[in-house]
Write an enzyme that holds these catalytic residues in place. Sequence first.
Site, PDB file in Angstrom:
ATOM      1  N   THR A 102      -3.199 -41.907   5.239  1.00  0.00           N
ATOM      2  CA  THR A 102      -1.934 -41.698   5.173  1.00  0.00           C
ATOM      3  C   THR A 102      -1.327 -41.263   3.667  1.00  0.00           C
ATOM      4  O   THR A 102      -2.417 -41.147   2.668  1.00  0.00           O
ATOM      5  CB  THR A 102      -0.846 -42.846   5.920  1.00  0.00           C
ATOM      6  OG1 THR A 102       0.450 -42.425   5.888  1.00  0.00           O
ATOM      7  CG2 THR A 102      -0.886 -44.009   5.166  1.00  0.00           C
TER       8      THR A 102
ATOM      9  N   ASP B 213      -3.052 -35.176  13.856  1.00  0.00           N
ATOM     10  CA  ASP B 213      -1.510 -35.017  13.950  1.00  0.00           C
ATOM     11  C   ASP B 213      -1.254 -33.877  14.625  1.00  0.00           C
ATOM     12  O   ASP B 213      -0.129 -33.782  15.493  1.00  0.00           O
ATOM     13  CB  ASP B 213      -0.832 -34.752  12.247  1.00  0.00           C
ATOM     14  CG  ASP B 213      -0.857 -35.835  11.861  1.00  0.00           C
ATOM     15  OD1 ASP B 213      -0.581 -37.150  12.243  1.00  0.00           O
ATOM     16  OD2 ASP B 213      -0.909 -35.834  10.638  1.00  0.00           O
TER      17      ASP B 213
ATOM     18  N   LEU C  26      10.286 -35.394  13.995  1.00  0.00           N
ATOM     19  CA  LEU C  26       9.114 -36.192  13.662  1.00  0.00           C
ATOM     20  C   LEU C  26       9.403 -37.458  13.252  1.00  0.00           C
ATOM     21  O   LEU C  26       8.849 -38.393  13.121  1.00  0.00           O
ATOM     22  CB  LEU C  26       8.212 -35.601  12.694  1.00  0.00           C
ATOM     23  CG  LEU C  26       7.690 -34.228  12.775  1.00  0.00           C
ATOM     24  CD1 LEU C  26       6.532 -33.647  12.006  1.00  0.00           C
ATOM     25  CD2 LEU C  26       7.311 -33.880  14.433  1.00  0.00           C
TER      26      LEU C  26
ATOM     27  N   GLY D 137       3.542 -31.459   4.113  1.00  0.00           N
ATOM     28  CA  GLY D 137       2.471 -31.558   4.829  1.00  0.00           C
ATOM     29  C   GLY D 137       2.571 -31.388   6.419  1.00  0.00           C
ATOM     30  O   GLY D 137       1.897 -31.237   7.132  1.00  0.00           O
ATOM     31  N   ALA D 138       3.681 -32.209   6.795  1.00  0.00           N
ATOM     32  CA  ALA D 138       3.803 -32.217   8.208  1.00  0.00           C
ATOM     33  C   ALA D 138       4.280 -30.956   8.936  1.00  0.00           C
ATOM     34  O   ALA D 138       3.633 -30.848   9.995  1.00  0.00           O
ATOM     35  CB  ALA D 138       5.055 -33.218   8.407  1.00  0.00           C
TER      36      ALA D 138
ATOM     37  N   TYR E 243      11.021 -41.268  13.778  1.00  0.00           N
ATOM     38  CA  TYR E 243      11.241 -42.088  14.953  1.00  0.00           C
ATOM     39  C   TYR E 243      12.170 -43.039  14.698  1.00  0.00           C
ATOM     40  O   TYR E 243      12.732 -43.938  15.625  1.00  0.00           O
ATOM     41  CB  TYR E 243       9.978 -42.540  15.549  1.00  0.00           C
ATOM     42  CG  TYR E 243       9.023 -43.028  14.416  1.00  0.00           C
ATOM     43  CD1 TYR E 243       8.996 -44.471  14.018  1.00  0.00           C
ATOM     44  CD2 TYR E 243       7.970 -42.249  13.787  1.00  0.00           C
ATOM     45  CE1 TYR E 243       8.153 -44.997  12.978  1.00  0.00           C
ATOM     46  CE2 TYR E 243       7.079 -42.683  12.867  1.00  0.00           C
ATOM     47  CZ  TYR E 243       7.181 -44.126  12.708  1.00  0.00           C
ATOM     48  OH  TYR E 243       6.291 -44.489  11.726  1.00  0.00           O
TER      49      TYR E 243
ATOM     50  N   LYS F  78      -4.075 -38.053   2.175  1.00  0.00           N
ATOM     51  CA  LYS F  78      -4.617 -36.771   3.012  1.00  0.00           C
ATOM     52  C   LYS F  78      -5.099 -35.598   2.414  1.00  0.00           C
ATOM     53  O   LYS F  78      -6.272 -35.072   3.303  1.00  0.00           O
ATOM     54  CB  LYS F  78      -3.403 -36.542   3.969  1.00  0.00           C
ATOM     55  CG  LYS F  78      -2.685 -37.545   4.978  1.00  0.00           C
ATOM     56  CD  LYS F  78      -2.134 -36.829   5.831  1.00  0.00           C
ATOM     57  CE  LYS F  78      -1.302 -37.845   6.795  1.00  0.00           C
ATOM     58  NZ  LYS F  78      -0.411 -37.253   7.912  1.00  0.00           N
TER      59      LYS F  78
END
Length: 293
Positions: free
Chosen positions: A69, A109, A232, A137-138, A234, A73
């Site tokens: 993480t 991912d 994304l 990045g996501a 939560y 990454k």
Amino acid sequence: MTKKITGKTKLLGVIGHPVEHSLSPVMHNAAIAQLGLDYIYLPFPIEPQNLEVAIAGFAAVGVVGFNVTIPHKQAIIPLLSEITPLAQTIGAVNTVSRQNNQWVGTNTDIEGFIAPLQTTYKQDWSQKVAVILGNGGAARAVVAGCIQLGFAQIHVVGRNMQRLQEFRNSWSNSSLADKFQVHQWEELPKLIPQANLLVNTTPIGMYPKVDESPLSVEEIANLPTGAIAYDLIYIPKPTQFLQQAEKQGAIAINGLEMLVQQGVAALKIWLHLETLPVEVMRQALQNHLGLEE
């Protein structure tokens, strides 16, 4: 019943800095207990300057595999013997496994992101339009996932022109470069009415700033009924973004499912298993976060 750790217990884990808030140990250890396997999954805080020596140490003590993480990454890539084409394409690794005395990196991912879109909400995406908020990045995993699902159009929207250009250029060596378009935030009003899938990859609206949303009420009002809004994030559940989208008649998906599914994909690689107790993993996270379905 507490787990007995012995010299035979195999090690899995997650590396990051910081890593103490990681939810991965909760879900992975729940799955391992359910399967009755002699493994343990631990969080390892590793500072950037110690990354190389740490994974050499992992090899020395026989770690089976680990998740990666923030902030490692990208930095981990040169330290691996091999990375999958998918991880190469998005330029980030989140899962590493030991194979033939070498470290092999991949990225689950993408699989995590598309899982609910392939199962619960499956459709023919080839006629559909995806709009992705954010270009970090996501967003890379989300773009790759949308390409994999075969969307007709993929639009990435960002606030900073320079970062958008960098995002665009970073795909130039890949065959996927022409599969999506980038737009400045000002263009959102014309994109949202076309969106069949609207994804928030930005951290806006994340705990503790639970009153914020990446979009104004006016902007989200043009989201078509029946579109899917996917955040994304939560915590909180649901975010402001998802609450607003649901008021417009959209279907809401939060980031918990992506977290669960990328974990499932990683465990399959490490344990060489086809089926895993997904419900146990999901439930363990919900209990831990105090969320009820």
